[in-house]
Design an enzyme around this catalytic site. Structure first.
Site, PDB file in Angstrom:
ATOM      1  CE  LYS A 145      -3.447   5.028  -1.952  1.00  0.00           C
ATOM      2  NZ  LYS A 145      -4.563   5.390  -3.041  1.00  0.00           N
ATOM      3  CE1 TYR A 180      -4.073   2.246   0.359  1.00  0.00           C
ATOM      4  CE2 TYR A 180      -2.600   3.359   2.161  1.00  0.00           C
ATOM      5  CZ  TYR A 180      -3.638   3.479   1.295  1.00  0.00           C
ATOM      6  OH  TYR A 180      -4.582   4.614   1.245  1.00  0.00           O
TER       7      TYR A 180
END
Length: 301
Positions: free
Chosen positions: A199, A195
């Site tokens: 990002k 994750y």
């Protein structure tokens, strides 16, 4: 980790909507005549953003997600917020190139163009150490968060360029592109490799959009939407849930504020919706001169 705090602005933090971001009052009419395209709009932040743009007077809002029931619910809320705002949707998986292209073309066919794109669809599975991770889930995070965002950018860019030129000719602003990032992009949290790296890549992709298309009028921002207690966010470890205290109306209002053109000077950068926008604006010269709020390798002078 001792210098991590230097990556964040020392400004007042907000956790709910406040007057400067209110689409019903301060920003009323700021989206007048504009067509908004939002992915991941069946619930949570995406749904709140659609409603906020309706309150701000958007001409039309086109929403996509994988859940048709959720899209119907969002469409109903948009109509309740502003009966004058048109709203249409299509079921779309952002990892499917043809579905993304078709949804953008359908939006243009129905409403004549696109002025604002909010790439909000995202994915976050249970966090695990790299050596214990599920390979399919790890890579799906990248497929949704990065490949999906790329597809949206790729097929929406021509219409955002048209919007920017059209609005510039009338003395207004258009061609806004919002990529949903995360504060996690600036962190290295154990077990969050999929994750947080995806990002981090979103932040750099935002910079590339600015380098490639900024002179054509596109204003791209990588936005941390705050700690909102969404279905996605609750997949993070339970010890992090206590920090999910932000209201979805906050990132929604922040997106409307960006669309108003008040932060066009900050294009190509990472911004947090928690930051007080008046204090952020006061730092404009410092941010531009110091080339702040972008991803860079930290080294000693």
């Amino acid at each position: 980790m001792s210098s991590i705090q230097t990556q964040f602005l020392d400004v007042k933090a907000h956790h709910s909507l406040y007057p400067a971001l209110d689409p019903k009052t301060t920003l009323s009419g700021s989206a007048s005549g504009k067509v908004i395209f939002i992915t991941g709009a069946s619930q949570g932040i995406g749904q709140a953003t659609a409603v906020a743009f309706a309150h701000a007077g958007a001409k039309a809002i086109y929403i996509t997600a994988r859940s048709e029931n959720g899209l119907e619910a969002t469409k109903k809320r948009v109509s309740e917020a502003n009966p004058e705002t048109q709203c249409e949707y299509s079921v779309c998986d952002v990892t499917d190139e043809e579905q993304v292209k078709a949804s953008i073309m359908d939006c243009v066919a129905k409403f004549g163009g696109i002025d604002v794109v909010d790439s909000n669809a995202g994915y976050l599975d249970q966090w695990k150490k790299i050596g214990e991770s599920d390979t399919a889930s790890w890579w799906k995070t990248w497929e949704v968060n990065l490949k999906g965002t790329y597809y949206v950018i790729r097929f929406a860019i021509p219409y955002l360029i048209e919007s920017a030129k059209r609005h510039f000719a009338t003395g207004s602003t258009g061609g806004h592109l919002f990529l949903v990032s995360s504060i996690g992009a600036q962190l290295v949290t154990p077990s969050a490799s999929d994750y947080q790296t995806s990002k981090h890549a979103i932040n750099r992709l935002c910079e590339f959009v600015n380098v490639d298309h900024g002179e054509e009028g596109v204003k791209c921002f990588a936005i941390h939407p705050g700690g909102v207690s969404t279905v996605l966010a609750k997949n993070m470890p339970k010890e992090i849930h206590a920090g999910l205290i932000d209201e979805p109306d906050l990132p929604a209002g922040f997106a409307v504020w960006l669309c108003s053109g008040k932060a066009d000077w900050a294009k190509g950068r990472y911004l947090s919706c928690n930051w007080d926008v008046d204090e952020l604006t006061q730092l404009k010269d410092q941010i531009i001169q110091g080339d702040l709020l972008v991803n860079r390798l930290r080294t000693k002078a």
